[in-house]
Each structure stands twice: as C-alpha cells, then as structure tokens.
Design a protein around this motif. Structure first.
Motif, PDB file in Angstrom:
ATOM      1  N   TYR A  28       5.798  -6.776   4.529  1.00  0.00           N
ATOM      2  CA  TYR A  28       7.156  -6.779   3.976  1.00  0.00           C
ATOM      3  C   TYR A  28       8.166  -7.563   4.816  1.00  0.00           C
ATOM      4  O   TYR A  28       9.352  -7.590   4.480  1.00  0.00           O
ATOM      5  CB  TYR A  28       7.644  -5.344   3.761  1.00  0.00           C
TER       6      TYR A  28
ATOM      7  N   ASP B 296      11.970  -7.043  -1.937  1.00  0.00           N
ATOM      8  CA  ASP B 296      11.449  -6.069  -0.975  1.00  0.00           C
ATOM      9  C   ASP B 296      11.008  -6.672   0.346  1.00  0.00           C
ATOM     10  O   ASP B 296      10.480  -5.975   1.207  1.00  0.00           O
ATOM     11  CB  ASP B 296      10.284  -5.301  -1.598  1.00  0.00           C
ATOM     12  N   GLY B 297      11.185  -7.979   0.543  1.00  0.00           N
ATOM     13  CA  GLY B 297      10.765  -8.621   1.773  1.00  0.00           C
ATOM     14  C   GLY B 297       9.378  -9.217   1.695  1.00  0.00           C
ATOM     15  O   GLY B 297       9.030 -10.078   2.509  1.00  0.00           O
TER      16      GLY B 297
ATOM     17  N   TYR C  12      11.739  -3.344   7.703  1.00  0.00           N
ATOM     18  CA  TYR C  12      10.657  -4.112   7.099  1.00  0.00           C
ATOM     19  C   TYR C  12       9.574  -4.335   8.156  1.00  0.00           C
ATOM     20  O   TYR C  12       9.870  -4.706   9.296  1.00  0.00           O
ATOM     21  CB  TYR C  12      11.169  -5.468   6.600  1.00  0.00           C
TER      22      TYR C  12
END
Length: 881
Positions: A37, A765-766, A33
């Motif tokens: 993200y 997804d962060g 990430y």
C-alpha cells in the motif's frame, strides 16, 4: 520452560517492532501505509501557488513540479554513458560502528517491482544503491513520517517531511519549501558515526516539458543558521519560464561537507568516485582543484572549479550536502534539510507543449510567491528564522482536526485533498490574484493516446471550481480573492460572466462562454464568503457586478420568461447545454436568488431584493410541483427539441448540487426539504455501484474491478434511457461523489454519506492509486476539494460574521471547526440541565450574539461574547420544548 522462552522471544520481537515504528508523538497520524500500500503513495511538498516536490511512500523524491508547470512523473536525473544507472535526487545514510566497515544505504525502501524490467534492466533511478528492506509511511497532511527498516542496520531512522500549513494564512502556507528532517537513533551500546547526504541535480532550465540547462552552477554558502548549496544558472535566459534559483540547505549543527558538483567520468565511474569519497569517512570532498579526467570515449578534459571545458562539465551539476555526527548509545539526533526554489517567470495558462490554453500564452504573469523573496536562498533564510513557529502552528492546526471525534474518513478526505491547492493546479499571479486549472498533466501522458498537457482546463472554470468547499473554510482571504477575480474581472457589460478567465488579467473577459451553473454558483459563493468574513466593504465594492450577474439570468439566455425557472440553453459542467427545466440548474438558480435577496437587503437595495424573492418563490414552487417525480427530480426536455446529449428522465448524481452549496453557505433549503431527502435516498438506491466488474461504462474509467461508488446518472424507469445521453452518464468522479455524500451528511443520512466517502478513499488506497491525487480532467483535480464539506456536513457547522452566530449539530463529542480565519474545537457533553458546551478558538477571536445546537436549542447572549484562546467559556444549551 518452552512457554517462558516463547514469552521472552515474543517480548523481544514486539520490542523490535515498537522501536522500528517509533513515531514523532508530537505529530498527528491519520493514515498509515505499508507493504504493497505504499506503492503509489506520493505526498506533495510545497506552498500554495509554488509548485511541489513529492515524497514517495518508500522515501524517495519524485514528481518535480516546481517550475511553473504541472509535470507529474518528471524526475531530474543524469547519465553519461548507456547502459548505466541513472542518478537522480536522493538522500543516503553513511554509518560506521566501531571495529566494523562503514556502510551506505540510500534512504529509500525497495525499488518497485513495476520498475524492475526495462530495455537495459531496471528502469529505476538510483537503482544501484543498497537500500532499506521496507518502509512504513504515516501521514496527516501535510505531515508525513517514514520509518526505514533493515535487519542489519543498527539505527532507527525516521524521515519527517512537511511544509507549513497555517490555517487562515495563505502567505505562510505559500512558502516554496520542502522540509526533510531525518531522525536517527543509535540502538546499540557503542557509539556510531553517521552522516546523511542529500543530492539534488541543478536542473534549472528544463522542467520535463521544454528547455535545456546551460551554464548551471552551485555555490556553497553560509548565513545565519543555515549552510548549504545555492543553485543558479548563468546561461539560461532570465526571461525563460524555467529560469530561477534553487537551494539545498541544512539547519543542523553537525559537521557539514559538500560538493558543488561531481567529477564527470566515463561509464559508471562518476557514481563510483562519489561512493568512494563518501564511504571513506562520511564526508564529501569538493573538486575546486584542477583534475585531469578521462571520459568514456577516451578523450581528455580538464576541470578547474567552474572553468571547465564543455566535454568535462555536468550540465546539471549535482548539489550534494552532508551532515556528519556521532551518536552515543541510545542517543537520537536530527538532521534537517530544506529544499527551496524561486521561479518567477510564469506564463499565462502555459500548457508546456506546442499549444497553450486561453489568451496571452506568451505573456509573463509572474508568481506572487516570488515577489516575497529575492531568490531561493532568501526563502531558506526566512523560513529558518521562523522554522519552529511554522512547524508548531502547522502541527496544532492538523492535530485539532485529527484528534476530534469527526469520522476518520472525513478527516482524511478533507485534509488529503487540500494538497490540490498546493499543487500546480493553483497559482497566484504577481499581483496576488489566484487562478486554477481544473487539473494538472503528466509528462508521460497516457497509454491510451491522450494528448499531453501540463495543465487541463484553463481559466478557473467556474462550473468546476463551484464544487470545492476547502478554500473558504481554510483560507478565507484567498477565497475572497477568487471572488474578486469573478466579480471584478469576468463580469461583462451585459452581466454575463466569462466562465473561464483569460490572462493577463486586463484581458480576462476575452473568453465569451457563459455557464449557467458556473455563474449561479459564484453568487452563492460570494454570499458564503461574505458571511464568513463579515467584510461589508468588499461586498459593496463587488455589489454592482453581483447584481448584474444575477439579473443576467432573466435578461440573457436562461430564464427567458422571468419566472424563476431556467428553460433556455443552459451550458454546464457536463459540457453540454441543457434544454428545458432541469434539477441541476434549478437548484443553482434558486440558491443564487436566495443569496442575492439577502445581500440586496443588507446593501439596502430593497427593490432588487424583492425581485429576487418573487422569482425564488415562483421557481421554488414550480420546480417542486412539476419536475419532482416522487423519487427524484427529472429533466423536462421541451417537445420538438433535440434530445441528443441531454439528461432527460435520468437520476443525476448532482441534481441537488445547488442545495449542497446553499447548505455550506447557511442559506437553508432552496427546495422542498422532504423532496430533497427523498431524492438523496434515490440517488443512493439507483446510482450506487458496488462492483464495477458488472458496470458498463462508455467513457473514462475512474473505478474498476470490485471498487464501489456513485455513477453520474442512472435511468431506473424503463424506456427512459436516451439514445444519446450526456457523455459522462456512466462515469464516476470524486468531486460529484463528495458533494453528494456531504449533502447526505447535512440531511442526517450519515450511513450513506460515510459509505461514499469510504468507497472513494478505498479507491485511493496507496496501492491502486495515490491517496494524494484524485483525478478527473487531469491530476489533483479542483472539484475533489469538495471533500472538506464532509466535515461541515457531519458537524453541522455554520458561522456568520455578519450576524455573529455559530451553529453545530448537537451530538456529544469534541469537534473541529474552521471558518477560514479562525479555527478551534467544540466540546459537547450531555448534562442534566441540557448540553454543556465549551467553544475554543485557537487563533484570533470571534464575537457571537448567539449559539445554536441544530435541532436542539439556542443560546442568545445578553452581551456580545468574545471567544479567544485566552478565554475559557462554557455554557449550557437547554433543549427547546
């Protein structure tokens, strides 16, 4: 010439990138990430049943949930005069190049823009620190690596954060520790002085929900290979839920300095005094001597070690530890810190607010992990003594999974949701028995006005916990203990199970609710866990209550006419009671009957086995003949019965959940195979939403915008939508999606199954949500641990310690497997004679009579064959004609 210059610059540019992204090559990486993200990334560190502290995507420590309650969002911090900055836990780097001024940077990336704007400026703790320009976060749970980047810092800095995760060993995986190792590399051609400092406020007594610190102190200690600060309280009641000990220690051999507290000064001078001390030489000066200070309102107080007047004492004294060392050109050194804790006074189903769940809310039930250690310092000592082995075993287990040919999204979903088991969702009482909430709470509640609670859904709610497939295949002994709770403590005299467990355990049956899906699911699970363990003694111990639980289905309120079909009031996980035959309860019931028949035969109870088989055969035939509509199974509501809060003729996402769990248990089909496969295709056809901007949802929103996923129910046939359907029908929840998607993988509908897994992980997804926190009724929701079944469904793995058999799908490749006690890999190669197979076992051993590649061929060994780490067995599986 210009072309050559461009090439040189390009090489230099990429060399810088390679240096900046210098990972630990011994640690596996599954997901990275960066940029936006990392915004929501927060990976919990801690052991099973111990609580956790999370390491954020920018390198910060957040979500301090170590004092017996879920407390997402809680950060212990202190400030003396407002408006000033607040200081909370941090790690920071001092560095000094030759002939240059020293500098300090907190070991964190930029403050989130979400925290830029408050009543007094930035709302971020430690916002006054200089910091790094960006971070990159890579992980394969529970191993996280964070690279810190800044164009003006002449060092490469990487944080390696983890906690032990030892497959099959809940004790080694239940250590209350967060390990933070900073790896620093000198990028220059001259020596550089460095020092890494960590600060943790001693906040014993307050956990974000209740309490107050009182007479908290920190002592510097050294023992064996560790040095550090031991945090305790002389004033907090030793019976209080927030009483305990903490420790911040280091294993490093550098020059160690410390502060047992900071000087309490007015305004922002406290932070300034720390800064001036540390930047002078990268070392800390403690304050044992008497010191006259003037606080913000001009009052004079005195400090003299621990004998400090209240006006001059910091209530949560910062335990501050630094390790200084010099790095030669190109040299790398490590600085390892351990944060450990020990809080023994867990209360029964304590919600952290004015109300609590269940019975015995003020009863101390204790923590299993605190029975294994005297205090937080003891935790640190014992962890240090076996540190290398714990790391090696953790890395090996995770690497075998990550390096296998299983699709990445299945590995990600399975591993990352395993963290729910380490959160405050799960705890073990002092006797070692495990329990779980449905999910945990946030100290901030929600903006839409929901109530606050540290835990949501008490009692190891059976109809929620039935979905998870992580514990049995990773921690088999712990899974069996969950079954002990169900069958030794919650079965009432009439055979009905209390589907929520009340505490203390001697009051476990005080909750009188019965859940059809919950009770039937536990019967499939005990069969599955017995197959994985081969523990006949445990099965015999529980058999009387297993038998009573099964018989309750036709002697109680569900299958009133004893024909293998439930038509009575069937309370279930939709928080309603179905009326009439329906697919959800049908599959649970049939799976339970089949499992009970097999257990009864093994026990020697032939009469009961016959009863179960007769009912299974009747029910199986009737369900497929009467409620399958050609596309999916329908709920038949009896004439004259209320249709309020029912399913009716809708297409339910988990109408086959009993079949899903039966597959994980190796029971085979409990419904018609062709109907099952058709139904799964219909669920994908009718329940899949590819854009939630166009979806009408009447309840909670777990998917928004252009996200995609499977909703709970659809009504594809005109005129079938009820006026008042069951409440969750328009929602989407990951546990239901995972169980359905894993079932698709079992049935060979691989593309659809993988798509659902991808959709879920794209939502987490962060950036939009934390990839380590899939919620439903609270955070880190238990049902999400159904994700592990994706690994099972894709590989076709099934193992029986009872029959001494093992099964896999026949596709060539290398695949990870685990049975809750042992783990390893299977390599399949195409061969002119068939399939060449190599089965490895990484820990312990397994004994097999036969080996099967599903749908391809089977090998029966002439003698029972033992597989272990020291054996290297390969053999050929020939295709069946």
């Amino acid at each position: 010439m210009k072309k050559t210059t461009f090439t040189v610059l390009t090489i230099c540019f990429f060399a810088q990138i390679i240096i900046a992204q210098n990972w630990n090559n011994n640690w596996p990486i599954l997901k990275t990430y960066e940029g936006k993200y990392i915004e929501e990334v927060a990976m919990p560190l801690g052991g099973i049943g111990t609580g956790t502290v999370s390491v954020g995507g920018r390198g910060d420590l957040r979500d301090w949930e170590i004092m017996n309650r879920g407390a997402l969002g809680y950060l212990p911090a202190f400030k003396f005069v407002g408006p000033t900055i607040a200081n909370g836990p941090f790690f920071a780097l001092y560095y000094k190049e030759q002939n240059k001024d020293a500098a300090i940077k907190v070991l964190e990336g930029p403050v989130s823009t979400k925290e830029y704007y408050g009543d007094w400026g930035a709302d971020a703790v430690n916002s006054g620190f200089p910091r790094f320009e960006e971070t990159t976060f890579s992980a394969a749970y529970p191993l996280a690596q964070i690279n810190f980047q800044h164009k003006d810092v002449p060092l490469d800095i990487r944080l390696e954060a983890f906690n032990p995760l030892i497959m099959g060993d809940a004790d080694k995986s239940g250590i209350p520790v967060a390990i933070l190792r900073y790896v620093i590399t000198n990028k220059t051609d001259k020596p550089i002085e460095t020092s890494v400092v960590g600060m943790v406020p001693n906040y014993i007594g307050v956990d974000g929900w209740s309490g107050k610190p009182k007479d908290n102190y920190n002592d510097y200690k050294e023992s064996n290979d560790i040095k550090g600060l031991y945090m305790y309280s002389n004033g907090v009641d030793k019976k209080d839920v927030n009483w305990g000990t903490m420790a911040l220690t280091t294993l490093s051999q550098g020059e160690v300095s410390y502060r047992t507290s900071w000087a309490r000064l007015g305004w922002n001078w406290t932070f300034r005094e720390f800064w001036d001390d540390f930047i002078e030489d990268g070392e800390l000066t403690d304050h044992p001597e008497s010191r006259k200070v003037v606080d913000g309102d001009g009052k004079t107080t005195f400090m003299d070690g621990h004998n400090v007047t209240e006006a001059g004492k910091i209530e949560t004294p910062p335990a501050t530890l630094a390790v200084k060392q010099t790095l030669q050109p190109g040299e790398s050194k490590k600085v390892t810190f351990m944060l450990t804790w020990h809080f023994p006074n867990r209360k029964a189903w304590d919600a952290g607010v004015s109300y609590s769940w269940g019975y015995g809310k003020d009863t101390i039930v204790g923590n299993y992990y605190t029975t294994q250690y005297k205090d937080a310092w003891d935790v640190a000592e014992k962890t240090a003594n076996k540190f290398d082995d714990l790391e090696e075993e953790t890395v090996n287990f995770v690497s075998k999974l990550v390096d296998s040919d299983i699709p990445e999204v299945l590995k990600e979903a399975g591993l990352f949701n395993l963290n729910n088991l380490r959160s405050q969702t799960v705890f073990r009482t002092a006797d070692g028995l495990p329990f779980g909430y449905e999910g945990t709470g946030s100290v901030k509640g929600t903006k839409i006005g929901a109530s606050k609670s540290s835990g949501w859904g008490f009692g190891t709610c059976s109809h929620v916990w039935n979905y998870e497939s992580t514990v049995p295949f990773v921690f088999g002994d712990l899974s069996t203990k969950f079954r002990e709770v169900e069958f030794l403590h919650t079965v009432n005299d009439d055979g009905g199970q209390s589907y929520r467990v009340t505490l203390p355990i001697e009051n476990s049956k005080k909750y009188t609710g019965r859940a059809a899906d919950g009770q039937m699911g536990t019967l499939i699970k005990i069969y599955r866990d017995w197959q994985l363990s081969g523990d006949d003694a445990k099965l015999k111990e529980m058999w009387p209550n297993i038998k009573k639980s099964m018989a309750f289905a036709w002697t109680g309120i569900w299958d009133k006419d004893k024909d293998g079909v439930m038509e009575g009031e069937q309370h279930n996980t939709m928080d309603i009671a179905y009326r009439g035959p329906n697919p959800q309860m049908a599959a649970w019931y049939l799976g339970a009957l089949k499992a009970s028949e097999k257990m009864a035969n093994h026990i020697g109870d032939k009469a009961f086995a016959k009863t179960c088989k007769t009912l299974f055969d009747k029910g199986n035939k009737w369900i497929d003949a009467n409620i399958f509509n050609g596309e999916f199974y329908e709920h038949h509501i009896p004439e004259g019965t209320s249709k309020i809060a029912q399913l009716g003729k809708g297409c339910l996402v988990d109408q086959l959940v009993g079949q899903y769990l039966s597959h994980t248990a190796g029971l085979g089909y409990v419904l018609n195979e062709n109907h099952v496969q058709t139904t799964l295709k219909s669920i994908m056809k009718y329940n899949y939403i590819d854009n939630f901007n166009d979806h009408f949802n009447t309840f909670r929103s777990f998917a928004l915008g252009e996200e995609a996923g499977l909703v709970m129910a659809s009504y594809p046939n005109e005129g079938t939508l009820l006026d008042f359907p069951f409440p969750y029908y328009t929602e989407l929840m990951t546990g239901f999606e995972y169980s359905t998607a894993a079932h698709m993988l079992y049935e060979g509908q691989t593309e659809n199954g993988l798509q659902i897994f991808k959709d879920i992980r794209n939502r987490y997804d962060g950036y939009k949500r934390n990839p380590f926190n899939e919620g439903e009724y609270g955070h880190r929701y238990a049902r999400a641990m159904a994700a592990w079944a994706g690994i099972l469904g894709y590989t076709g793995f099934n193992y029986s310690a009872v029959d001494k058999t093992i099964n896999f799908n026949a596709k060539a490749g290398t695949y990870f497997w685990s049975n809750g006690y042992q783990y390893g890999t299977l390599t399949i190669q195409n061969n002119t004679k068939g399939k060449k197979v190599a089965l490895t076992v990484e820990n312990g051993s397994i004994t097999l009579k036969s080996f099967t590649l599903n749908g391809y061929g089977k090998v029966k060994f002439k003698k029972e064959k033992v597989f272990s780490k020291t054996t290297n067995v390969t053999f050929i599986v020939k295709e069946n004609n």
